[in-house]
Design a protein around this motif. Structure first.
Motif, mmCIF file in Angstrom:
data_model
loop_
_atom_site.group_PDB
_atom_site.id
_atom_site.type_symbol
_atom_site.label_atom_id
_atom_site.label_comp_id
_atom_site.label_asym_id
_atom_site.label_seq_id
_atom_site.Cartn_x
_atom_site.Cartn_y
_atom_site.Cartn_z
ATOM 1 N N GLY A 121 14.277 -6.829 -2.269
ATOM 2 C CA GLY A 121 14.366 -5.349 -3.032
ATOM 3 C C GLY A 121 14.969 -5.442 -4.576
ATOM 4 N N THR A 170 13.776 -7.159 5.500
ATOM 5 C CA THR A 170 13.068 -6.440 6.115
ATOM 6 C C THR A 170 13.147 -5.016 5.869
ATOM 7 N N ALA A 186 11.050 -1.960 3.366
ATOM 8 C CA ALA A 186 9.401 -1.422 3.299
ATOM 9 C C ALA A 186 8.858 -2.498 2.924
ATOM 10 N N THR A 187 9.371 -3.415 1.793
ATOM 11 C CA THR A 187 8.245 -4.535 1.559
ATOM 12 C C THR A 187 8.223 -5.478 2.531
ATOM 13 N N ASN A 189 23.417 -8.023 -3.973
ATOM 14 C CA ASN A 189 22.785 -9.486 -4.943
ATOM 15 C C ASN A 189 23.390 -9.109 -6.428
ATOM 16 N N ARG A 199 18.038 5.744 6.027
ATOM 17 C CA ARG A 199 17.599 4.910 5.036
ATOM 18 C C ARG A 199 16.202 5.292 4.765
ATOM 19 N N ARG A 200 15.766 4.843 3.578
ATOM 20 C CA ARG A 200 14.201 5.105 3.392
ATOM 21 C C ARG A 200 13.341 4.376 4.595
ATOM 22 N N TRP A 248 19.695 0.974 -0.976
ATOM 23 C CA TRP A 248 19.389 1.156 -2.397
ATOM 24 C C TRP A 248 19.755 2.518 -2.761
ATOM 25 N N ASP A 274 2.548 4.581 1.388
ATOM 26 C CA ASP A 274 2.925 5.396 2.572
ATOM 27 C C ASP A 274 2.910 7.027 2.277
ATOM 28 N N ARG A 315 18.755 -9.220 7.907
ATOM 29 C CA ARG A 315 20.215 -9.200 8.033
ATOM 30 C C ARG A 315 20.422 -7.906 8.463
ATOM 31 N N THR A 316 19.538 -6.635 8.082
ATOM 32 C CA THR A 316 19.814 -5.376 8.829
ATOM 33 C C THR A 316 18.545 -4.957 9.325
ATOM 34 N N ARG A 335 0.644 -1.147 0.042
ATOM 35 C CA ARG A 335 0.017 0.055 -0.017
ATOM 36 C C ARG A 335 0.772 1.365 0.154
HETATM 37 P P1 NAP Z 1 15.067 -3.016 0.313
HETATM 38 O O1 NAP Z 1 14.744 -1.654 1.116
HETATM 39 O O2 NAP Z 1 16.117 -2.812 -0.618
HETATM 40 O O3 NAP Z 1 14.990 -4.225 1.393
HETATM 41 C C1 NAP Z 1 15.558 -5.140 0.880
HETATM 42 C C2 NAP Z 1 15.822 -6.265 2.273
HETATM 43 O O4 NAP Z 1 16.345 -7.595 1.866
HETATM 44 C C3 NAP Z 1 16.801 -5.848 3.197
HETATM 45 O O5 NAP Z 1 16.336 -6.024 4.602
HETATM 46 C C4 NAP Z 1 18.018 -6.356 2.863
HETATM 47 O O6 NAP Z 1 18.920 -6.480 4.032
HETATM 48 C C5 NAP Z 1 17.440 -7.772 2.561
HETATM 49 N N1 NAP Z 1 18.355 -8.613 1.685
HETATM 50 C C6 NAP Z 1 18.844 -8.450 0.458
HETATM 51 N N2 NAP Z 1 19.389 -9.180 0.140
HETATM 52 C C7 NAP Z 1 19.777 -10.243 1.273
HETATM 53 C C8 NAP Z 1 20.467 -11.512 1.273
HETATM 54 N N3 NAP Z 1 21.051 -12.031 0.519
HETATM 55 N N4 NAP Z 1 20.135 -12.075 2.589
HETATM 56 C C9 NAP Z 1 19.729 -11.601 3.621
HETATM 57 N N5 NAP Z 1 18.716 -10.326 3.404
HETATM 58 C C10 NAP Z 1 19.063 -9.565 2.158
HETATM 59 O O7 NAP Z 1 13.789 -3.453 -0.518
HETATM 60 P P2 NAP Z 1 12.427 -3.180 -0.473
HETATM 61 O O8 NAP Z 1 11.657 -3.598 0.740
HETATM 62 O O9 NAP Z 1 11.558 -3.798 -1.922
HETATM 63 O O10 NAP Z 1 12.262 -1.796 -0.779
HETATM 64 C C11 NAP Z 1 12.518 -0.897 -1.646
HETATM 65 C C12 NAP Z 1 12.037 0.434 -1.836
HETATM 66 O O11 NAP Z 1 10.651 0.405 -2.362
HETATM 67 C C13 NAP Z 1 11.567 1.220 -0.583
HETATM 68 O O12 NAP Z 1 12.628 1.701 0.099
HETATM 69 C C14 NAP Z 1 10.557 2.162 -1.075
HETATM 70 O O13 NAP Z 1 11.152 3.077 -1.531
HETATM 71 C C15 NAP Z 1 9.905 1.314 -2.035
HETATM 72 N N6 NAP Z 1 8.794 0.805 -1.367
HETATM 73 C C16 NAP Z 1 7.541 1.804 -1.218
HETATM 74 C C17 NAP Z 1 6.460 1.282 -0.872
HETATM 75 C C18 NAP Z 1 5.346 1.974 -0.532
HETATM 76 O O14 NAP Z 1 5.368 3.007 -1.132
HETATM 77 N N7 NAP Z 1 4.568 1.920 0.292
HETATM 78 C C19 NAP Z 1 6.413 -0.209 -0.255
HETATM 79 C C20 NAP Z 1 7.366 -0.930 -0.565
HETATM 80 C C21 NAP Z 1 8.658 -0.557 -0.853
HETATM 81 P P3 NAP Z 1 20.184 -5.609 4.167
HETATM 82 O O15 NAP Z 1 19.482 -4.280 4.589
HETATM 83 O O16 NAP Z 1 21.078 -6.084 5.013
HETATM 84 O O17 NAP Z 1 20.802 -5.169 2.611
#
Ligand code: NAP
Length: 558
Positions: free
Chosen positions: A389, A191, A193-194, A521, A336-337, A514, A60, A216-217, A58
């Motif tokens: 991500g 962990t 936003a998704t 990865n 971070r975001r 990011w 934010d 992881r973080t 959804r």
């Molecule tokens: P992300 O912020 O890049 O988070 C990826 C997560 O996966 C992190 O916790 C990362 O850990 C973990 N991860 C990645 N590779 C891994 C591995 N090999 N082993 C263990 N953990 C691993 O991606 P996202 O959550 O998809 O969000 C991306 C962006 O999309 C957000 O910041 C936001 O801008 C947008 N988004 C927006 C909304 C919204 O508007 N409502 C919703 C979702 C997403 P590390 O931190 O240690 O790398």
């Protein structure tokens, strides 16, 4: 290989995303006789909101701030149901607007472009899709998105898992949680936003057997505070749309929140706590953006606010050891975001939700039955969800083979690509080099809407602005019979330096995420880079306007 399509295009837009829809609408209005088409990899419109169908997805950003302003009639017709709309509603909004303007007539779906070639003799681009079909166009506009190239985790043994596994951006179609997750042991890696949105939603499903989160973080997260919108409230909001859009336009981030101009230490302890409690209790990004103006540049200010939020987490999680694992220690709040949540921390108070802190016990390998961690424990799973991500900002460009002027590649990485490609790459090691984020030297007649080096913030607000700048630039070219537009190296040097300067002093610039171009990865993405403009949307618009008023200074035309 298929043959060249008989049709030649004036403009091809890649992506039926919000940027693609907005660009198509404005270009068709301005150039009614031009042959303009959108090519889209998916089977429908919506980009991010088409692909990301995971439970819990959804907004934010406030729904009323996240819509296009160019159809005033539709603004009055469309009713949002929640302060922060859920993905099905958002997609419906995008589809309804697209259909109202018959934009699908100019879109071709299920078409993934694999390579693009600049042809100097005809001053056109040749695009080739994954089935070998070719498309020729005078101008090419990338609307491929900032977070559109999903990255599964690079973990040993991942292909050996015998249960069901998928990335959050390719959630199974026709999924029904109460049926598909019933009685299942589910694992989620990630962990951000998704992850935070989907973990909360999966944990709420009574039919699951267990949910194991591999973290992881930890990320700082705070309450979204969503609410239903009644018909009466919606009517009142519609009457205020001009003011809402004006408020977004006058904020540096484009959101409905502004920083408090005071500095953290300028106020007493009591005033500080009172302000933090106030913003914490407000909906949306107030508790991130609405903070004291130095919170994300002053270490001490950031530390104090982070402690305030850490205490909130401790109050919500029953097990103190789990609470400590959920509190970030390697970065401050807002660097971070910030993911916003609706009961995320309370999920860990459920007996069937388990947190695996990978900083204590890293993943050893994925096995056919689940995940084995370094302590030798095998976490048995039926379903594994990758909330890991995206190859952000430059990733979508990296999934297309670029042959620009003199056959230059757009992106090449040291240690990954050959030396010659690396030396000729326009963006070596994913370091963007652009003018106003709109064009890159060496890639003539190719424009970017929501490309690297643009001001992101509230996404539709940024998209609307840059789509109009590209439209005006194309208009100028048409009026003067120019068939060639390119950013000069001098302008790109100056702009790229300005973008780098705009990030200096921001604590976020010192943290892997990011936003700073780090993704473990993706090969070649381990070094930080500056890919987003942090000077704010007001300054971004001022610079674009200045460029336009000075005869599109910084671009060459022929
Ligand atoms: P992300 O912020 O890049 O988070 C990826 C997560 O996966 C992190 O916790 C990362 O850990 C973990 N991860 C990645 N590779 C891994 C591995 N090999 N082993 C263990 N953990 C691993 O991606 P996202 O959550 O998809 O969000 C991306 C962006 O999309 C957000 O910041 C936001 O801008 C947008 N988004 C927006 C909304 C919204 O508007 N409502 C919703 C979702 C997403 P590390 O931190 O240690 O790398």
């Amino acid at each position: 290989m298929g043959s060249i399509e008989r049709e030649q295009f004036d403009v091809l837009i890649i992506g039926a995303s919000l940027s693609g829809i907005c660009s198509l609408y404005h270009f068709r209005e301005q150039f009614p006789s031009w042959n303009i088409k959108v090519l889209e990899a998916g089977s429908g419109v919506g980009g991010t909101w088409f692909w990301n169908r995971y439970p819990g997805a959804r907004f934010d950003s406030e729904s009323i701030s996240y819509q296009f302003s160019w159809d005033k009639e539709f603004l009055q017709e469309w009713d949002w149901k929640e302060t922060f709309a859920a993905q099905p509603d958002i997609l419906k909004y995008i589809e309804t607007l697209t259909d109202k303007h018959h934009l699908r007539d100019h879109m071709q779906f299920n078409t993934r472009i694999k390579s693009v070639h600049w042809q100097d003799n005809s001053r056109t681009w040749l695009l080739i899709d994954e089935t070998g079909v070719k498309y020729q166009t005078r101008f090419f506009v990338s609307c491929m998105g900032v977070l559109s190239a999903p990255t599964p985790p690079a973990i040993p043994g991942i292909e050996s898992f015998e249960g069901q596994a998928f990335h959050t951006a390719s959630w199974p179609e026709d999924f029904v949680m109460s049926r598909d997750f019933s009685g299942k042991r589910i694992g989620v890696i990630g962990t951000g936003a998704t992850g935070i949105q989907t973990i909360t939603e999966i944990a709420k499903e009574p039919s699951i057997k267990s949910l194991t989160v591999f973290q992881r973080t930890p990320n700082w997260s705070a309450p979204l505070r969503n609410a239903k919108i009644t018909k009466e409230q919606m009517k009142e909001m519609k009457a205020e749309y001009d003011a809402v859009l004006q408020q977004c336009a006058s904020s540096a981030t484009g959101f409905l929140h502004d920083p408090d101009p005071r500095k953290t230490m300028e106020v007493t302890h009591e005033e500080r706590i009172a302000h933090w409690e106030k913003i914490y209790a407000q909906p949306g990004f107030a508790k991130w953006i609405g903070n004291f103006s130095d919170t994300y540049t002053d270490r001490e200010a950031n530390r104090l606010y982070s402690n305030f939020i850490a205490d909130k987490i401790r109050q919500r999680v029953h097990d103190p050891e789990v609470a400590e694992s959920l509190i970030p220690k390697n970065h401050g709040f807002g660097t971070r975001r910030v993911p916003l949540e609706s009961g995320y921390f309370e999920s860990y108070n459920q007996s069937n939700v388990h947190l695996v802190d990978l900083q204590k016990t890293p993943i050893d390998t994925v096995t056919p039955n689940g995940i084995r961690t370094a302590d030798g424990k095998e976490h048995e799973l039926d379903i594994l969800v990758y909330a890991t991500g995206f190859d952000a900002i430059t990733g979508a460009f990296n999934s297309v083979e670029f042959h620009g002027k003199d056959n230059s590649p757009l992106i090449a990485c040291s240690g990954v690509d050959d030396r010659d490609a690396y030396e000729r790459a326009v963006w070596p090691d994913h370091r963007p080099y652009t003018y106003l984020g709109l064009m890159a030297p060496g890639m003539p007649n190719m424009f970017m809407v929501l490309g690297p080096h643009q001001s992101y913030g509230n996404i539709p607000r940024s998209i609307e602005y840059s789509a109009l700048v590209v439209r005006d630039l194309l208009s100028y070219a048409r009026e003067n019979n120019y068939t060639f537009v390119e950013a000069t190296r001098k302008a790109a040097d100056e702009w790229t330096e300005h973008v780098i300067d705009s990030n200096k002093g921001q604590l976020s610039n010192e943290i892997d995420s990011w936003m700073t171009g780090v993704n473990s990865n993706v090969k070649g993405k381990m070094m930080r880079s500056v890919a987003r403009y942090s000077g704010g949307s007001i300054e971004y618009r001022r610079r674009c306007q200045q460029c336009k008023e000075n005869g599109w200074m910084g671009f060459t035309f022929a």
